[in-house]
Write a protein that holds these residues in place. Structure first.
Motif, PDB file in Angstrom:
ATOM      1  N   LEU A 151       0.868  -1.188   0.000  1.00 15.57           N
ATOM      2  CA  LEU A 151       0.000   0.000   0.000  1.00 15.57           C
ATOM      3  C   LEU A 151       0.898   1.230   0.000  1.00 15.57           C
ATOM      4  N   THR A 152       0.802   2.059  -1.025  1.00 17.27           N
ATOM      5  CA  THR A 152       1.653   3.242  -1.112  1.00 17.27           C
ATOM      6  C   THR A 152       0.827   4.498  -0.898  1.00 17.27           C
ATOM      7  N   MET A 153       1.296   5.380  -0.042  1.00 17.68           N
ATOM      8  CA  MET A 153       0.580   6.621   0.262  1.00 17.68           C
ATOM      9  C   MET A 153       1.479   7.827   0.087  1.00 17.68           C
ATOM     10  N   ASN A 154       1.003   8.816  -0.642  1.00 14.95           N
ATOM     11  CA  ASN A 154       1.715  10.082  -0.731  1.00 14.95           C
ATOM     12  C   ASN A 154       1.114  11.050   0.262  1.00 14.95           C
TER      13      ASN A 154
END
Lengths: 325, 325, 325
Positions: free
Chosen positions: C75-78
């Motif tokens: 899960l990638t979050m900016n």
């Protein structure tokens, strides 16, 4: 039997708390899924599309995780601000800033996704427009697949289901008193979380009341016959669970009428309760909404709640997947 | 035999319609994949990197879905606006705003990805520069892996393949007349979609012509010996398929010379055709490009087309994967 | 034996080069994983959360790929710029722009993720504040799961491990001379990469020195007894590996004191070395930091390094996963 059947049918969409037919069954299913992921292949080959018109942390991560726990592929899209403006008006001549009509957007997404989740916050300027729930309603109308509400103008039913699961897990006795207690906040926030929480509590076998300053009563449509106190201390008496949350005024729609720190939930307030569990949907502003001393105590249930977001979403998606062919 | 072999070799990259050797075979393969995903493990352990210099909805979702249907991992990156400016000039002294040279960027991406998709729109200011196709050309030059065009300055070959598939599925007779018909639009749009559609139609066994106002003729390089009408009604006569699309002027490069609503595709225009299927790549501005009455009728093929985006991408990626060691 | 055991224990977090107990073993493991992915199922059912407070290309892609090579969900979050501002101060009254406290953020992420990666760059204004490493320290304090540093204010340990792997693979003799050589750059860059590289070289059995203009000496804490040359030519003599990199001044904290092109790494500089391999973490500004003639020569190791980012991350994540229950 009939109950189960009805529920499966009613779980075509999950856009409001009222889409739940058999609440106890759904709560128990979520608690089971938390213990053991018995449905890891149910969503194999199915795609969950998550469409965010507003930013999101918890909802995004927990719903992505829930989809993947079911074996689904998850496609997440941030719409909104930059560029992809949608037209919702029927018959509009689209010669200005709206590049795509919801009719096409929803129909196209229905071809790439087997279930669509949508988050679209209210503007908090025009009550009638917000209550139309234009975005979520348009998706249920024009999408050919099930639609899940990831927080709309007037409701946040996945959060409310999470809260129901958390209360069920944490309760120590049968007959509970649950209080929804307004708290101050520097910004104008939607009524979506308190609305759905109130509706959910009305479905549970609990004594439920709301405490908020004058001018902050929720919509009559939501409150129904729920008792509202303008005296917080009176409301908190003997409470087993206190849900602390800010919302902007519904009467003077979207306005911040008070930032009175007497409504901040402190150790003194906690002392008025029956050693209550303290709930919040997060993010929470420490020492404005709830005091450190409460959040860092064993009475705080907020991290427990956040964890349950995954299983609430998983239970709902499981029901929806089960009735897809 | 030789045809098949040649195609596999030529399908190293898919940057233009001309990379297709045997169109019929590729169309039939896409139609088969739509019916049954017979290649769900072909891309196992392979990574598809999708690089967006411009925003995207359909292309992003359908290509991600296509990659996953083949078992690939998909990494999607939004470059562009915020920060990661690429230098394309050979020998540049990079002491201003460009942080990375395409030589490194393409070489590095080639190590994390087995196939790279790239979207990079034209500036529509400098015809010669746009026609250089700097971005897509640099990727094919400096990447060591296959490159797929997700819409470049002058072409959108995945959309054109989608259109060819859709026409093949929807046609009711053998000898078809297909018209590409210009429509008004408030903003200056690229010629990439009409270019690739024209090139694709020239490869199919159909009678193809273009209708557009004076000043809107596409590039001679693209048109070749395609007949161009400046009288829309004359062009539409007996059409079996009408592709409605706006583009900005190629002659007065990037300019909007007309927003004449007489070119909007309406029921009256449809009546001139042979009960034509009406196509558009979406997003479409209702009642500016195509009237509601046409989009909401059975003649509209636009949602059907959008669905085929997935299978066009899947067929292309399948061909590319097959020739990777 | 004890060494191995200790390492597994020490690999709870990977926030600095000093978290590595047995470097040789870790390097060899990465090289093995590059040859054959022997741990493709180790992370099955586990989630890797990547949290970016700053933009990223290589780190994002290679760490995502590493997680997936281990079978993890990613899960990638900016975070950052738009909206989700975190409060780090204990006891803060959160009534202004910070919406969530790190205590909740880290605790919540720990419930959705089994390992958390965090990137948070320094402000380069306040040395003391940057050296506190507020973000990464808060995550290790408040998260209940392992934390991996994806580049923090003062270190980039995944890059340094990559560099150690690359040197091990590329070296042609036993006793190596390695030089870290400052280069000009138009913007003020952090010291994180040179810091971690220096610390890593101190752990390896190599002769290591740093070359930089006066005013650019790294922190004494990092340099320890490493020899520093202010004469680049003298330092480069007989070097087997040269790591070229810009950093802003540590003494005059965050300032650009020189853009002297005499420090650009050119063919003339290369001629002073023992036919050295030239390293850089990328992105590199061509003809400012390193000349085309060097980057395009066989002496360049920069693409080789970028590839190893994946296997450095995979080796670290493997160690971390092995000690999760």
């Amino acid at each position: 039997m009939t109950g189960t059947k009805n529920q499966l049918i009613s779980m075509r969409h999950y856009t409001s708390v009222h889409d739940i037919e058999n609440l106890d069954e759904l709560i128990q299913e979520a608690i089971q899924l938390k213990k053991e992921n018995s449905a890891a292949n149910l969503g194999k080959g199915k795609t969950l599309g998550l469409l965010f018109f507003n930013s999101s942390l918890r909802t995004r991560l927990s719903t992505e995780k829930a989809g993947r726990l079911l074996g689904m592929e998850v496609l997440t899209m941030n719409v909104g601000a930059d560029g992809w403006a949608l037209e919702f008006e029927d018959g509009a001549v689209m010669n200005s800033d709206k590049a795509e009509h919801i009719k096409e957007a929803a129909a196209v997404l229905s071809q790439y996704c087997d279930v669509i989740g949508v988050r679209a916050f209210p503007g908090l300027k025009d009550k009638a427009k917000d209550e139309e729930e234009q975005v979520i309603t348009a998706f249920t109308k024009f999408a050919s697949v099930p639609v899940v509400n990831l927080e709309s103008s007037t409701g946040h039913p996945l959060q409310a289901l999470t809260d129901a699961i958390s209360i069920t897990e944490l309760k120590k006795k049968d007959k509970l008193k649950v209080v929804l207690s307004w708290a101050p906040h520097p910004k104008a926030l939607p009524q979506s979380v308190p609305n759905s929480f109130a509706e959910m509590m009305q479905k549970m076998d609990v004594e439920f009341c709301v405490a908020n300053p004058e001018g902050y009563d929720l919509s009559d449509r939501v409150l129904d016959d729920t008792k509202v106190y303008h005296d917080q201390d009176e409301a908190l008496k003997d409470a087993d669970f206190v849900y602390v949350k800010n919302w902007s005024s519904y009467e003077k729609y979207g306005e911040v009428l008070s930032t009175d720190s007497n409504w901040t939930f402190s150790k003194e307030k906690l002392a008025l309760t029956n050693d209550a569990k303290v709930m919040h949907c997060l993010p929470v502003r420490r020492n404005v909404v709830i005091a450190d001393e409460v959040l860092d105590s064993e009475n705080s249930a907020v991290i427990h709640q956040a964890n349950n977001r995954t299983y609430a979403a998983q239970a709902v998606l499981k029901r929806i997947l089960e009735q897809l062919d």
